[in-house]
Motif scaffolding. Structure first.
Motif, PDB file in Angstrom:
ATOM      1  N   GLY A   1      13.632  -2.972   4.534  1.00 12.05           N
ATOM      2  CA  GLY A   1      12.862  -3.083   3.306  1.00 12.05           C
ATOM      3  C   GLY A   1      13.611  -2.514   2.103  1.00 12.05           C
ATOM      4  N   VAL A   2      13.487  -3.175   0.965  1.00  5.95           N
ATOM      5  CA  VAL A   2      14.159  -2.707  -0.253  1.00  5.95           C
ATOM      6  C   VAL A   2      13.207  -2.625  -1.455  1.00  5.95           C
ATOM      7  CG1 VAL A   2      16.426  -3.556   0.455  1.00  5.95           C
ATOM      8  CG2 VAL A   2      14.896  -5.066  -0.852  1.00  5.95           C
ATOM      9  N   ASP A   3      12.000  -3.120  -1.314  1.00 10.02           N
ATOM     10  CA  ASP A   3      11.054  -3.105  -2.435  1.00 10.02           C
ATOM     11  C   ASP A   3      10.392  -1.732  -2.517  1.00 10.02           C
ATOM     12  OD1 ASP A   3       9.040  -3.454  -4.297  1.00 10.02           O
ATOM     13  OD2 ASP A   3       8.458  -5.435  -3.553  1.00 10.02           O
ATOM     14  N   PRO A   4      10.640  -0.976  -3.577  1.00  9.75           N
ATOM     15  CA  PRO A   4      10.061   0.370  -3.664  1.00  9.75           C
ATOM     16  C   PRO A   4       8.552   0.371  -3.730  1.00  9.75           C
ATOM     17  CG  PRO A   4      11.078  -0.240  -5.757  1.00  9.75           C
ATOM     18  CD  PRO A   4      11.469  -1.284  -4.764  1.00  9.75           C
ATOM     19  N   ARG A   5       7.947  -0.746  -4.114  1.00  7.74           N
ATOM     20  CA  ARG A   5       6.492  -0.778  -4.203  1.00  7.74           C
ATOM     21  C   ARG A   5       5.840  -0.553  -2.843  1.00  7.74           C
ATOM     22  NH1 ARG A   5       6.092  -6.282  -7.603  1.00  7.74           N
ATOM     23  NH2 ARG A   5       7.754  -6.736  -6.083  1.00  7.74           N
ATOM     24  N   GLY A   6       6.521  -0.925  -1.785  1.00  8.64           N
ATOM     25  CA  GLY A   6       5.967  -0.732  -0.450  1.00  8.64           C
ATOM     26  C   GLY A   6       5.842   0.738  -0.101  1.00  8.64           C
ATOM     27  N   TYR A   7       6.970   1.459  -0.157  1.00  9.41           N
ATOM     28  CA  TYR A   7       6.900   2.866   0.247  1.00  9.41           C
ATOM     29  C   TYR A   7       6.251   3.748  -0.808  1.00  9.41           C
ATOM     30  CZ  TYR A   7      11.529   3.094  -2.137  1.00  9.41           C
ATOM     31  OH  TYR A   7      12.575   3.019  -3.028  1.00  9.41           O
ATOM     32  N   LEU A   8       6.345   3.374  -2.076  1.00  9.16           N
ATOM     33  CA  LEU A   8       5.671   4.174  -3.097  1.00  9.16           C
ATOM     34  C   LEU A   8       4.152   3.981  -3.049  1.00  9.16           C
ATOM     35  CD1 LEU A   8       8.068   3.875  -6.172  1.00  9.16           C
ATOM     36  CD2 LEU A   8       7.736   5.828  -4.641  1.00  9.16           C
ATOM     37  N   SER A   9       3.723   2.798  -2.666  1.00  6.71           N
ATOM     38  CA  SER A   9       2.300   2.565  -2.474  1.00  6.71           C
ATOM     39  C   SER A   9       1.759   3.439  -1.347  1.00  6.71           C
ATOM     40  CB  SER A   9       2.033   1.091  -2.175  1.00  6.71           C
ATOM     41  OG  SER A   9       0.660   0.866  -1.937  1.00  6.71           O
ATOM     42  N   ASP A  10       2.500   3.484  -0.243  1.00  7.52           N
ATOM     43  CA  ASP A  10       2.093   4.349   0.870  1.00  7.52           C
ATOM     44  C   ASP A  10       2.080   5.812   0.433  1.00  7.52           C
ATOM     45  OD1 ASP A  10       1.938   2.091   2.392  1.00  7.52           O
ATOM     46  OD2 ASP A  10       3.627   2.567   3.713  1.00  7.52           O
ATOM     47  N   ALA A  11       3.081   6.184  -0.348  1.00  8.38           N
ATOM     48  CA  ALA A  11       3.160   7.558  -0.825  1.00  8.38           C
ATOM     49  C   ALA A  11       1.974   7.902  -1.715  1.00  8.38           C
ATOM     50  CB  ALA A  11       4.469   7.771  -1.586  1.00  8.38           C
ATOM     51  N   ARG A  12       1.630   6.992  -2.603  1.00  6.36           N
ATOM     52  CA  ARG A  12       0.494   7.224  -3.500  1.00  6.36           C
ATOM     53  C   ARG A  12      -0.805   7.371  -2.709  1.00  6.36           C
ATOM     54  NH1 ARG A  12       0.320   2.748  -7.740  1.00  6.36           N
ATOM     55  NH2 ARG A  12      -0.256   1.562  -5.876  1.00  6.36           N
ATOM     56  N   THR A  13      -0.974   6.528  -1.709  1.00  5.17           N
ATOM     57  CA  THR A  13      -2.173   6.606  -0.877  1.00  5.17           C
ATOM     58  C   THR A  13      -2.242   7.940  -0.154  1.00  5.17           C
ATOM     59  OG1 THR A  13      -2.247   4.216  -0.557  1.00  5.17           O
ATOM     60  CG2 THR A  13      -3.405   5.570   1.076  1.00  5.17           C
ATOM     61  N   ALA A  14      -1.117   8.381   0.406  1.00  5.21           N
ATOM     62  CA  ALA A  14      -1.086   9.654   1.135  1.00  5.21           C
ATOM     63  C   ALA A  14      -1.391  10.822   0.203  1.00  5.21           C
ATOM     64  CB  ALA A  14       0.278   9.844   1.792  1.00  5.21           C
ATOM     65  N   MET A  15      -0.868  10.786  -1.012  1.00  5.63           N
ATOM     66  CA  MET A  15      -1.135  11.859  -1.967  1.00  5.63           C
ATOM     67  C   MET A  15      -2.585  11.831  -2.435  1.00  5.63           C
ATOM     68  SD  MET A  15       2.313  12.314  -4.292  1.00  5.63           S
ATOM     69  CE  MET A  15       2.433  10.597  -4.839  1.00  5.63           C
ATOM     70  N   THR A  16      -3.171  10.643  -2.527  1.00  2.79           N
ATOM     71  CA  THR A  16      -4.580  10.529  -2.888  1.00  2.79           C
ATOM     72  C   THR A  16      -5.449  11.194  -1.834  1.00  2.79           C
ATOM     73  OG1 THR A  16      -4.243   8.455  -4.105  1.00  2.79           O
ATOM     74  CG2 THR A  16      -6.468   8.904  -3.305  1.00  2.79           C
ATOM     75  N   VAL A  17      -5.165  10.913  -0.568  1.00  7.56           N
ATOM     76  CA  VAL A  17      -5.926  11.502   0.535  1.00  7.56           C
ATOM     77  C   VAL A  17      -5.798  13.021   0.508  1.00  7.56           C
ATOM     78  CG1 VAL A  17      -6.066  11.705   3.046  1.00  7.56           C
ATOM     79  CG2 VAL A  17      -5.793   9.447   1.985  1.00  7.56           C
ATOM     80  N   ALA A  18      -4.566  13.513   0.299  1.00  5.53           N
ATOM     81  CA  ALA A  18      -4.339  14.958   0.260  1.00  5.53           C
ATOM     82  C   ALA A  18      -5.097  15.605  -0.889  1.00  5.53           C
ATOM     83  CB  ALA A  18      -2.841  15.247   0.146  1.00  5.53           C
ATOM     84  N   THR A  19      -5.089  14.945  -2.043  1.00  3.99           N
ATOM     85  CA  THR A  19      -5.797  15.481  -3.206  1.00  3.99           C
ATOM     86  C   THR A  19      -7.298  15.533  -2.959  1.00  3.99           C
ATOM     87  OG1 THR A  19      -4.114  14.638  -4.732  1.00  3.99           O
ATOM     88  CG2 THR A  19      -6.267  15.146  -5.656  1.00  3.99           C
ATOM     89  N   THR A  20      -7.852  14.457  -2.441  1.00  2.00           N
ATOM     90  CA  THR A  20      -9.291  14.410  -2.176  1.00  2.00           C
ATOM     91  C   THR A  20      -9.705  15.524  -1.229  1.00  2.00           C
ATOM     92  OG1 THR A  20      -9.296  12.013  -2.482  1.00  2.00           O
ATOM     93  CG2 THR A  20     -11.190  12.974  -1.346  1.00  2.00           C
ATOM     94  N   ARG A  21      -8.938  15.701  -0.165  1.00  2.00           N
ATOM     95  CA  ARG A  21      -9.283  16.729   0.818  1.00  2.00           C
ATOM     96  C   ARG A  21      -9.241  18.121   0.199  1.00  2.00           C
ATOM     97  NH1 ARG A  21      -7.134  20.327   3.693  1.00  2.00           N
ATOM     98  NH2 ARG A  21      -5.006  19.863   3.075  1.00  2.00           N
TER      99      ARG A  21
END
Length: 293
Positions: free
Chosen positions: A256-276
């Motif tokens: 994979g080379v599209d940063p939107r893929g891994y940055l999307s996953d990263a954003r989701t993970a940080m959202t979960v961490a923030t909510t908790r």
């Protein structure tokens, strides 16, 4: 909605016996994740941009501050913007230009008298321009690659009597205290010195701030808030979530080379961490105050 005032969020949390989270942001993904997480938790939040983050952003505060402000305007919760760990006081005028409403002056590494002199000068400037000012006494370890200070080392804990004097001399609006946490911890094994925090809460006349909160387990976070902490700073927890998500994505998709893929996953993970984390500190169980660590 427009940017909220840090002071308003702090005052409301203090009145309600809870705390407000202040989360450090480095990228647009951080900003989006923190606001998404705050919306999921239905809690206000403070976005923090540190001096180190400004250095990473090529020395420019304005672009990241503008992104944070734009995101805050579309948020469904109140969002304030804070400049964190300022050692270069030359950043303060830029913060004012960017609409930042609060700053943390970092002179805790200096001897007491120098800390007072630097902080008093910065606070006078901040108050003249309507900016809320936080400072630190009793150095919290872990910054810039340094290890956490030993519990018995000079400066590893904040002395209540000295803290009261420091507030009187500097006129700060909030005090970051060293009570057992450390910056940049990647394990949640730190413990709060509850007896010391209790004495600080009784002695100090301004809201107390906890730095290095990522190193605390939920029970310790709850105890800190129940013990008088009003502003809870969070940074490394999001870095851990982001890095793990990116590493997992790239391992599973090595081509994979599209940063939107891994940055999307990263954003989701940080959202979960923030909510908790926001849900954890929003309604502390005050019975934990009497529980031994």
């Amino acid at each position: 909605m427009p940017l909220a005032f840090t002071s308003d969020l702090i005052d409301r949390a203090a009145a309600g016996g809870t705390a407000v989270a202040a989360v450090n942001v480095i990228t647009l993904e951080h900003i989006e994740a923190v606001i998404n997480g705050a919306e999921a938790a239905s809690q206000p939040v403070i976005l923090q941009i540190s001096e180190n983050a400004v250095k990473y952003r090529l020395g420019r505060l304005a672009p990241l501050a503008a992104a944070a402000t734009a995101a805050a305007r579309t948020a469904r919760v109140e969002v304030a913007l804070h400049l964190d760990h300022v050692k270069d006081l030359g950043l303060l005028p830029t913060a004012l230009e960017c609409g930042i409403g609060s700053v943390m002056i970092d002179a805790a590494h200096l001897p007491y008298e120098q800390n007072v002199e630097v902080t008093r000068h910065a606070v006078k400037w901040a108050h003249t321009h309507g900016i809320w000012a936080e400072a630190e006494l009793g150095e919290v370890g872990g910054k810039d690659g340094r290890g956490a200070l030993d519990a018995h080392a000079p400066g590893a804990r904040t002395d209540p009597a000295e803290a009261a004097q420091y507030i009187e001399e500097t006129r700060i609006d909030a005090l970051a205290v060293a009570v057992g946490s450390a910056h940049a911890m990647t394990s949640r094994t730190a413990t709060i010195d509850r007896e010391l925090l209790g004495r600080l809460h009784e002695t100090v006349s301004v809201p107390l701030v906890l730095h290095g909160s990522s190193g605390l387990a939920d029970a310790e976070l709850l105890a800190a808030v129940a013990g008088g902490i009003i502003k809870v700073n969070i940074g490394t927890a999001l870095s851990i979530a982001m890095t793990h998500a990116i590493r997992t994505h790239l391992t599973s998709e090595p081509r994979g080379v599209d940063p939107r893929g891994y940055l999307s996953d990263a954003r989701t993970a940080m959202t979960v961490a923030t909510t908790r984390l926001l849900n954890t500190i929003a309604a502390p169980d005050h019975t934990l105050w009497s529980v031994s660590p």
